[in-house]
Design a protein around this motif. Structure first.
Motif, PDB file in Angstrom:
ATOM      1  N   ALA A 336       0.753  -1.210   0.011  1.00 27.76           N
ATOM      2  CA  ALA A 336      -0.081   0.070  -0.011  1.00 27.76           C
ATOM      3  C   ALA A 336       0.853   1.329  -0.136  1.00 27.76           C
ATOM      4  N   GLY A 337       1.955   1.205   0.779  1.00 22.90           N
ATOM      5  CA  GLY A 337       2.776   2.527   0.982  1.00 22.90           C
ATOM      6  C   GLY A 337       3.607   2.611  -0.595  1.00 22.90           C
ATOM      7  N   VAL A 338       3.958   1.568  -0.887  1.00 23.67           N
ATOM      8  CA  VAL A 338       4.769   1.655  -2.256  1.00 23.67           C
ATOM      9  C   VAL A 338       3.901   2.246  -3.553  1.00 23.67           C
ATOM     10  N   ARG A 339       2.784   1.760  -3.505  1.00 18.63           N
ATOM     11  CA  ARG A 339       1.765   2.069  -4.522  1.00 18.63           C
ATOM     12  C   ARG A 339       1.427   3.572  -4.408  1.00 18.63           C
ATOM     13  N   GLU A 340       1.157   3.817  -2.983  1.00 19.37           N
ATOM     14  CA  GLU A 340       0.770   5.406  -2.648  1.00 19.37           C
ATOM     15  C   GLU A 340       2.010   6.496  -3.291  1.00 19.37           C
ATOM     16  N   ALA A 343       2.327   6.221  -6.981  1.00 23.00           N
ATOM     17  CA  ALA A 343       1.163   7.290  -7.588  1.00 23.00           C
ATOM     18  C   ALA A 343       1.406   8.861  -7.469  1.00 23.00           C
ATOM     19  N   GLY A 344       1.715   9.032  -5.848  1.00 26.60           N
ATOM     20  CA  GLY A 344       2.163  10.433  -5.843  1.00 26.60           C
ATOM     21  C   GLY A 344       3.290  11.140  -6.409  1.00 26.60           C
ATOM     22  N   MET A 345       4.242  10.516  -7.048  1.00 28.57           N
ATOM     23  CA  MET A 345       5.211  11.083  -7.958  1.00 28.57           C
ATOM     24  C   MET A 345       4.960  10.872  -9.247  1.00 28.57           C
ATOM     25  N   GLY A 346       3.554  10.354  -9.631  1.00 30.28           N
ATOM     26  CA  GLY A 346       3.354  10.442 -11.028  1.00 30.28           C
ATOM     27  C   GLY A 346       3.776   9.156 -11.850  1.00 30.28           C
ATOM     28  N   VAL A 347       4.110   8.104 -11.057  1.00 26.09           N
ATOM     29  CA  VAL A 347       4.629   6.913 -11.663  1.00 26.09           C
ATOM     30  C   VAL A 347       4.002   5.669 -11.290  1.00 26.09           C
ATOM     31  N   HIS A 350       3.874   2.918 -13.579  1.00 24.32           N
ATOM     32  CA  HIS A 350       5.557   2.466 -14.098  1.00 24.32           C
ATOM     33  C   HIS A 350       6.165   1.605 -13.061  1.00 24.32           C
ATOM     34  N   VAL A 351       5.856   1.983 -11.672  1.00 19.64           N
ATOM     35  CA  VAL A 351       6.371   1.180 -10.687  1.00 19.64           C
ATOM     36  C   VAL A 351       5.520   0.032 -10.043  1.00 19.64           C
ATOM     37  N   VAL A 352       5.193  -0.922 -10.440  1.00 20.01           N
ATOM     38  CA  VAL A 352       3.992  -1.913 -10.236  1.00 20.01           C
ATOM     39  C   VAL A 352       4.413  -2.905  -9.109  1.00 20.01           C
ATOM     40  N   VAL A 353       3.661  -3.162  -8.046  1.00 19.76           N
ATOM     41  CA  VAL A 353       4.029  -3.997  -7.164  1.00 19.76           C
ATOM     42  C   VAL A 353       3.097  -5.185  -7.636  1.00 19.76           C
ATOM     43  N   ARG A 354       3.518  -6.302  -7.395  1.00 19.34           N
ATOM     44  CA  ARG A 354       2.542  -7.457  -7.851  1.00 19.34           C
ATOM     45  C   ARG A 354       2.917  -8.765  -6.836  1.00 19.34           C
ATOM     46  N   VAL A 411      11.393   4.865  -1.615  1.00 23.58           N
ATOM     47  CA  VAL A 411      10.624   4.286  -2.724  1.00 23.58           C
ATOM     48  C   VAL A 411      10.153   5.790  -3.602  1.00 23.58           C
ATOM     49  N   ALA A 412       9.562   6.477  -2.370  1.00 25.60           N
ATOM     50  CA  ALA A 412       9.153   7.867  -3.016  1.00 25.60           C
ATOM     51  C   ALA A 412      10.285   8.929  -3.703  1.00 25.60           C
ATOM     52  N   GLN A 413      11.369   8.630  -2.895  1.00 20.20           N
ATOM     53  CA  GLN A 413      12.732   9.402  -3.560  1.00 20.20           C
ATOM     54  C   GLN A 413      13.130   8.812  -4.805  1.00 20.20           C
ATOM     55  N   ALA A 414      13.024   7.570  -5.004  1.00 15.46           N
ATOM     56  CA  ALA A 414      13.266   6.978  -6.104  1.00 15.46           C
ATOM     57  C   ALA A 414      12.449   7.138  -7.264  1.00 15.46           C
ATOM     58  N   CYS A 415      11.031   7.375  -6.818  1.00 11.74           N
ATOM     59  CA  CYS A 415       9.914   7.477  -7.782  1.00 11.74           C
ATOM     60  C   CYS A 415      10.105   8.763  -8.494  1.00 11.74           C
ATOM     61  N   ALA A 416      10.893   9.846  -7.591  1.00 11.31           N
ATOM     62  CA  ALA A 416      10.720  11.355  -8.020  1.00 11.31           C
ATOM     63  C   ALA A 416      11.842  11.453  -9.281  1.00 11.31           C
ATOM     64  N   VAL A 417      13.011  10.791  -8.988  1.00 13.87           N
ATOM     65  CA  VAL A 417      13.926  10.582 -10.015  1.00 13.87           C
ATOM     66  C   VAL A 417      13.375   9.661 -11.373  1.00 13.87           C
ATOM     67  N   TYR A 418      12.629   8.515 -10.910  1.00 19.76           N
ATOM     68  CA  TYR A 418      12.123   7.962 -12.111  1.00 19.76           C
ATOM     69  C   TYR A 418      11.051   8.675 -12.998  1.00 19.76           C
TER      70      TYR A 418
END
Length: 444
Positions: A336-340, A343-347, A350-354, A411-418
């Motif tokens: 839930a945290g990773v998905r949020e 999504a918050g960083m607009g990816v 693209h970053v999908v948890v399964r 993850v949020a920081q990584a998603c910002a770069v992503y």
């Protein structure tokens, strides 16, 4: 300490140690999935030690670790209950010329935990167990072919499976021809395969579940197909064992295979695996029958006392402490945290948890929503710099909420770069080297 800038995050001691590893060990690791080609260039940490959900590399960095020991260390490193059980055996001898009493005690404990099986034999690794299951199925049916699930990534280091991968060098073509494949979740296609090779298929072997839940009625239907076509149904429970339930996926879904194989979580990092199943099949590898003997499993170290003690302690811990439920709770919080964060960083696309909460993986997709090793490299670089070692998001029960929350922040920081890389249409400037590579590929 980790820095926010990956350009300043260097692992000089690990880099030198990796050179030493490659000079002496083919591939630089004893498992291909642990190879430094699976990590960003020069950012493959070499581990000094671990405790609980954390590991330290030889450069002095501490990481929150996921996928511990390729999913084997599900209770966390150096778990006190397991270590104490092992320690009790260490000064009592580990291997004798006759069976130890621990062998029957471990078998009794296992069969009480996995009541769908009637007999069990222990070994050291998963490949020995799955190959023994295949050999037993061929002996019982008199048939040559193995049908494996094409959608599952790994079953064995032995020829019958490795010949189906891009790394098939050294496997005779005649061996490869005896292995056929069926798609997961598609009963009609599997029945067509069994009909095409009527009376030739010895067994159906598959993981009962992976990153997707079995479709309604699928495992029951597969059980019926195996019965109707006279082949042996084998569940590879190396991953699902304990993570789905203490009795594996077969215990959760209520479908009983003829044979099943367990490992990984069974020893919490100690080397132990198991082949379990129906008495009439398993006894063909024993002495109490009048038919041809099957060379089932015969391993010098298969009944090493401290590993069997570890396995018994693991099973006790799972049952008494509700570990499977804890793994699911932790995994749900993380997912839930990773998905949020994504999504918050607009990816979020693209970053999908399964996967099941106790066995989470992630996908890194490019601008066209296709799997990308380049974007995986970018993502892993940021995670490592933030103190998260995560080839997957497979949790251990040693994680706590603070670990999960820190992971989500990283993850949020990584998603910002992503997001920056997606906007630029090219992740290359953020890679700082070659992309990570798939494990199974023809050329090094």
């Amino acid at each position: 300490m980790h820095t926010e800038d990956t350009e300043e995050f260097l692992l000089p001691r690990s880099r030198l140690a990796n050179e030493r590893l490659h000079a002496l060990i083919p591939g630089g690791a004893h498992t291909y999935a642990k190879g430094d080609d699976q990590y960003p260039e020069d950012l493959a940490p070499v581990i000094s030690h671990g405790r609980g959900a954390h590991v330290w590399d030889i450069d002095g960095n501490r990481y929150i670790e996921y996928g511990s020991g390729l999913r084997s260390v599900s209770l966390g490193h150096a778990h006190p209950r397991v270590i104490e059980a092992v320690r009790r055996e260490l000064d009592r001898g580990s291997n004798f010329v006759r069976p130890s009493i621990l062998e029957v005690e471990a078998a009794e404990r296992f069969l009480a935990t996995v009541p769908t099986a009637e007999m069990v034999k222990f070994a050291k690794n998963g490949s020995d167990a799955t190959t023994a299951a295949v050999r037993l199925a061929r002996a019982a049916t008199g048939r040559p072919r193995v049908a494996l699930c094409a959608d599952h990534p790994f079953f064995s280091v032995d020829d019958w499976f490795i010949g189906t991968t891009p790394m098939s060098a050294g496997i005779p073509a005649a061996t490869n021809e005896l292995t056929v494949a069926f798609p997961y979740g598609d009963l009609a296609a599997t029945e067509e395969l069994l009909t095409r090779y009527q009376d030739e298929v010895a067994c159906l072997i598959l993981e009962p579940a992976t990153h997707t839940e079995p479709p309604p009625g699928y495992l029951v239907g597969l059980r019926e197909l195996a019965d109707r076509h006279g082949c042996v149904l084998i569940f590879d429970e190396m991953i699902t064992g304990f993570r789905w339930s203490e009795a594996g996926a077969q215990g959760l879904y209520g479908v009983v295979p003829d044979l099943s194989t367990f490992g990984k979580a069974l020893g919490n990092g100690f080397a132990v695996s198991a082949l379990a199943g129906r008495r009439d099949l398993m006894e063909r590898g024993g002495l109490r029958h009048s038919g041809d003997r099957v060379f089932l499993l015969s391993t010098t170290h298969g009944a090493e006392t401290h590993s069997l003690a570890a396995a018994m302690a693991v099973q006790t811990t799972y049952v008494e402490e509700g570990v499977t439920a804890r793994l699911h709770t932790l995994g749900e919080r993380l997912a839930a945290g990773v998905r949020e964060a994504a999504a918050g960083m607009g990816v979020g696309d693209h970053v999908v948890v399964r996967g099941r909460a106790s066995n989470l993986v992630f996908a890194t997709l490019d601008e066209n929503l296709q799997p990308s090793q380049e974007y995986r490299t970018l993502f892993l670089r940021r995670l490592l710099a933030g103190g998260v070692l995560a080839p997957s998001f497979v949790v251990s029960s040693a994680l706590d909420d603070a670990d999960v929350d820190h992971t989500v922040d990283v993850v949020a920081q990584a998603c910002a770069v992503y997001r920056k890389a997606l906007d630029a249409g090219d992740p290359t400037p953020w890679l700082a080297g070659r992309p990570v590579k798939p494990v199974f590929r023809r050329l090094a």
